[in-house]
Motif scaffolding. Structure first.
Motif, PDB file in Angstrom:
ATOM      1  N   GLU A   6       0.838  -1.142   0.023  1.00 46.98           N
ATOM      2  CA  GLU A   6       0.075   0.080  -0.043  1.00 46.98           C
ATOM      3  C   GLU A   6       0.731   1.167  -0.025  1.00 46.98           C
ATOM      4  O   GLU A   6       2.054   1.259   0.636  1.00 46.98           O
ATOM      5  CB  GLU A   6      -0.906   0.113   1.214  1.00 46.98           C
ATOM      6  CG  GLU A   6      -1.768  -1.243   1.289  1.00 46.98           C
ATOM      7  CD  GLU A   6      -1.484  -2.044   2.308  1.00 46.98           C
ATOM      8  OE1 GLU A   6      -2.183  -2.796   2.837  1.00 46.98           O
ATOM      9  OE2 GLU A   6      -0.235  -2.243   2.573  1.00 46.98           O
ATOM     10  N   SER A   7       0.339   2.304  -0.535  1.00 51.31           N
ATOM     11  CA  SER A   7       0.894   3.738  -0.590  1.00 51.31           C
ATOM     12  C   SER A   7      -0.150   4.612  -0.564  1.00 51.31           C
ATOM     13  O   SER A   7      -1.040   4.532  -0.802  1.00 51.31           O
ATOM     14  CB  SER A   7       1.907   3.736  -1.791  1.00 51.31           C
ATOM     15  OG  SER A   7       1.075   3.687  -2.934  1.00 51.31           O
ATOM     16  N   GLY A   8       0.287   5.856  -0.044  1.00 46.68           N
ATOM     17  CA  GLY A   8      -0.615   6.910  -0.217  1.00 46.68           C
ATOM     18  C   GLY A   8      -1.264   7.423   1.156  1.00 46.68           C
ATOM     19  O   GLY A   8      -1.961   8.601   1.083  1.00 46.68           O
ATOM     20  N   GLY A   9      -1.050   6.607   2.116  1.00 45.58           N
ATOM     21  CA  GLY A   9      -1.461   7.190   3.404  1.00 45.58           C
ATOM     22  C   GLY A   9      -0.831   8.669   3.917  1.00 45.58           C
ATOM     23  O   GLY A   9       0.259   8.802   3.215  1.00 45.58           O
ATOM     24  N   GLY A  10      -1.253   8.770   4.996  1.00 48.73           N
ATOM     25  CA  GLY A  10      -0.668  10.121   5.626  1.00 48.73           C
ATOM     26  C   GLY A  10      -1.353  10.849   6.468  1.00 48.73           C
ATOM     27  O   GLY A  10      -2.433  10.317   7.010  1.00 48.73           O
ATOM     28  N   TYR A 106      -5.274 -12.757   1.058  1.00 47.20           N
ATOM     29  CA  TYR A 106      -3.933 -12.039   1.297  1.00 47.20           C
ATOM     30  C   TYR A 106      -3.874 -10.429   1.664  1.00 47.20           C
ATOM     31  O   TYR A 106      -4.898  -9.899   1.190  1.00 47.20           O
ATOM     32  CB  TYR A 106      -3.109 -11.955  -0.246  1.00 47.20           C
ATOM     33  CG  TYR A 106      -2.761 -13.386  -1.068  1.00 47.20           C
ATOM     34  CD1 TYR A 106      -3.654 -13.833  -1.877  1.00 47.20           C
ATOM     35  CD2 TYR A 106      -1.478 -13.820  -0.776  1.00 47.20           C
ATOM     36  CE1 TYR A 106      -3.260 -15.149  -2.510  1.00 47.20           C
ATOM     37  CE2 TYR A 106      -1.279 -15.194  -1.334  1.00 47.20           C
ATOM     38  CZ  TYR A 106      -2.041 -15.738  -2.097  1.00 47.20           C
ATOM     39  OH  TYR A 106      -1.650 -16.849  -2.821  1.00 47.20           O
ATOM     40  N   TRP A 107      -3.018 -10.161   2.612  1.00 46.88           N
ATOM     41  CA  TRP A 107      -3.092  -8.961   3.135  1.00 46.88           C
ATOM     42  C   TRP A 107      -1.829  -8.160   2.898  1.00 46.88           C
ATOM     43  O   TRP A 107      -0.905  -8.590   2.947  1.00 46.88           O
ATOM     44  CB  TRP A 107      -3.352  -9.004   4.577  1.00 46.88           C
ATOM     45  CG  TRP A 107      -4.630  -9.776   5.279  1.00 46.88           C
ATOM     46  CD1 TRP A 107      -4.847 -11.015   5.087  1.00 46.88           C
ATOM     47  CD2 TRP A 107      -5.649  -8.845   5.530  1.00 46.88           C
ATOM     48  NE1 TRP A 107      -6.298 -11.172   5.667  1.00 46.88           N
ATOM     49  CE2 TRP A 107      -6.567  -9.983   5.981  1.00 46.88           C
ATOM     50  CE3 TRP A 107      -6.167  -7.502   5.829  1.00 46.88           C
ATOM     51  CZ2 TRP A 107      -7.960  -9.465   6.506  1.00 46.88           C
ATOM     52  CZ3 TRP A 107      -7.241  -7.357   6.272  1.00 46.88           C
ATOM     53  CH2 TRP A 107      -8.315  -8.241   6.511  1.00 46.88           C
ATOM     54  N   GLY A 108      -2.042  -6.753   2.688  1.00 45.13           N
ATOM     55  CA  GLY A 108      -0.987  -6.077   2.560  1.00 45.13           C
ATOM     56  C   GLY A 108      -0.347  -5.662   4.079  1.00 45.13           C
ATOM     57  O   GLY A 108      -0.833  -5.999   5.060  1.00 45.13           O
ATOM     58  N   GLN A 109       0.544  -4.685   4.071  1.00 45.86           N
ATOM     59  CA  GLN A 109       1.243  -4.544   5.503  1.00 45.86           C
ATOM     60  C   GLN A 109       0.521  -3.326   6.090  1.00 45.86           C
ATOM     61  O   GLN A 109       0.900  -3.183   7.141  1.00 45.86           O
ATOM     62  CB  GLN A 109       2.502  -4.132   5.106  1.00 45.86           C
ATOM     63  CG  GLN A 109       2.983  -2.849   4.783  1.00 45.86           C
ATOM     64  CD  GLN A 109       2.801  -2.513   3.417  1.00 45.86           C
ATOM     65  OE1 GLN A 109       2.396  -3.108   2.479  1.00 45.86           O
ATOM     66  NE2 GLN A 109       2.799  -1.119   3.029  1.00 45.86           N
ATOM     67  N   GLY A 110      -0.180  -2.454   5.414  1.00 48.65           N
ATOM     68  CA  GLY A 110      -1.096  -1.307   6.128  1.00 48.65           C
ATOM     69  C   GLY A 110      -0.491  -0.225   5.730  1.00 48.65           C
ATOM     70  O   GLY A 110       0.784   0.005   5.537  1.00 48.65           O
ATOM     71  N   ALA A 111      -1.221   0.740   5.702  1.00 54.91           N
ATOM     72  CA  ALA A 111      -0.978   2.297   5.515  1.00 54.91           C
ATOM     73  C   ALA A 111      -1.772   3.030   6.581  1.00 54.91           C
ATOM     74  O   ALA A 111      -2.925   2.978   6.541  1.00 54.91           O
ATOM     75  CB  ALA A 111      -1.231   2.841   4.067  1.00 54.91           C
ATOM     76  N   GLN A 112      -0.886   4.083   7.187  1.00 55.65           N
ATOM     77  CA  GLN A 112      -1.523   4.672   8.138  1.00 55.65           C
ATOM     78  C   GLN A 112      -2.282   5.738   7.517  1.00 55.65           C
ATOM     79  O   GLN A 112      -1.522   6.575   6.653  1.00 55.65           O
ATOM     80  CB  GLN A 112      -0.417   5.183   9.318  1.00 55.65           C
ATOM     81  CG  GLN A 112      -0.909   6.113  10.222  1.00 55.65           C
ATOM     82  CD  GLN A 112      -1.814   5.634  11.313  1.00 55.65           C
ATOM     83  OE1 GLN A 112      -1.569   4.352  11.773  1.00 55.65           O
ATOM     84  NE2 GLN A 112      -3.118   6.015  11.577  1.00 55.65           N
ATOM     85  N   VAL A 113      -3.489   5.937   7.847  1.00 54.09           N
ATOM     86  CA  VAL A 113      -4.035   7.576   7.530  1.00 54.09           C
ATOM     87  C   VAL A 113      -4.371   8.134   9.047  1.00 54.09           C
ATOM     88  O   VAL A 113      -5.419   7.514   9.748  1.00 54.09           O
ATOM     89  CB  VAL A 113      -5.383   7.059   6.738  1.00 54.09           C
ATOM     90  CG1 VAL A 113      -6.368   8.292   6.555  1.00 54.09           C
ATOM     91  CG2 VAL A 113      -4.895   6.323   5.371  1.00 54.09           C
ATOM     92  N   THR A 114      -4.005   9.242   8.840  1.00 55.23           N
ATOM     93  CA  THR A 114      -4.496  10.160  10.370  1.00 55.23           C
ATOM     94  C   THR A 114      -5.156  11.447   9.782  1.00 55.23           C
ATOM     95  O   THR A 114      -4.823  12.129   8.858  1.00 55.23           O
ATOM     96  CB  THR A 114      -3.248  10.671  11.026  1.00 55.23           C
ATOM     97  OG1 THR A 114      -2.617   9.371  11.307  1.00 55.23           O
ATOM     98  CG2 THR A 114      -3.552  11.272  12.271  1.00 55.23           C
ATOM     99  N   VAL A 115      -6.296  11.598  10.348  1.00 51.98           N
ATOM    100  CA  VAL A 115      -7.146  12.740  10.026  1.00 51.98           C
ATOM    101  C   VAL A 115      -7.338  13.564  11.410  1.00 51.98           C
ATOM    102  O   VAL A 115      -7.701  13.145  12.441  1.00 51.98           O
ATOM    103  CB  VAL A 115      -8.536  12.235   9.418  1.00 51.98           C
ATOM    104  CG1 VAL A 115      -9.319  13.671   9.061  1.00 51.98           C
ATOM    105  CG2 VAL A 115      -8.466  11.417   8.325  1.00 51.98           C
ATOM    106  N   SER A 116      -6.687  14.805  11.157  1.00 53.11           N
ATOM    107  CA  SER A 116      -6.683  15.770  12.331  1.00 53.11           C
ATOM    108  C   SER A 116      -8.292  16.813  12.134  1.00 53.11           C
ATOM    109  O   SER A 116      -8.521  17.076  11.144  1.00 53.11           O
ATOM    110  CB  SER A 116      -5.569  16.565  12.238  1.00 53.11           C
ATOM    111  OG  SER A 116      -5.462  17.249  10.970  1.00 53.11           O
ATOM    112  N   SER A 117      -8.525  17.018  13.303  1.00 48.87           N
ATOM    113  CA  SER A 117      -9.639  17.854  13.415  1.00 48.87           C
ATOM    114  C   SER A 117      -9.531  19.409  13.473  1.00 48.87           C
ATOM    115  O   SER A 117      -8.363  19.695  13.595  1.00 48.87           O
ATOM    116  CB  SER A 117     -10.601  17.678  14.606  1.00 48.87           C
ATOM    117  OG  SER A 117      -9.883  17.604  15.750  1.00 48.87           O
TER     118      SER A 117
END
Length: 117
Positions: A6-10, A106-117
């Motif tokens: 996965e890519s594109g998290g943030g 099959y699973w990916g390794q994960g991508a962190q998504v953080t949404v700030s208020s």
């Protein structure tokens, strides 16, 4: 060896958008169902969206309907998750999946998504 990356998290502000991508390698998954799951701290893993092999059928969790869009490009062995109008409660680790006709996932390794208020 099969790999899903996965890519594109943030980090994004509430109301913003992100697009996650997941590239599969090791074999071709063009005829398999693909999907996205997420897991927030202290919560169970949740299915977010799925898409069939042709892209003609999609399904979404009620919590993301109308805001998220799943799509795929079989030529690139890639599945996408377009996320709009993000909310703080969308904060989670997002995982892409590929499900074989026999039901193996099959699973990916994960991508962190953080949404700030």
């Amino acid at each position: 060896q099969v790999q899903l990356v996965e890519s594109g998290g943030g980090l994004v502000q509430a109301g913003g958008s992100l697009t996650l991508s997941c590239v599969a390698s090791g074999r071709t998954f063009s005829s398999y169902t693909k999907g996205w799951f997420r897991q927030a701290p202290g919560k169970e893993r949740e299915r977010v969206a799925t898409i069939n092999w042709s892209g003609s059928t999609t399904a979404y969790a009620d919590s993301v309907k109308g805001r998220f869009t799943i799509s795929r490009d079989n030529a690139k062995n890639t599945v996408y998750l377009q996320m709009n109008s993000l909310k703080p409660e969308d904060t989670a680790v997002y995982y892409c999946t590929v499900t074989t006709p026999q039901g193996y996932v099959y699973w990916g390794q994960g991508a962190q998504v953080t949404v700030s208020s």
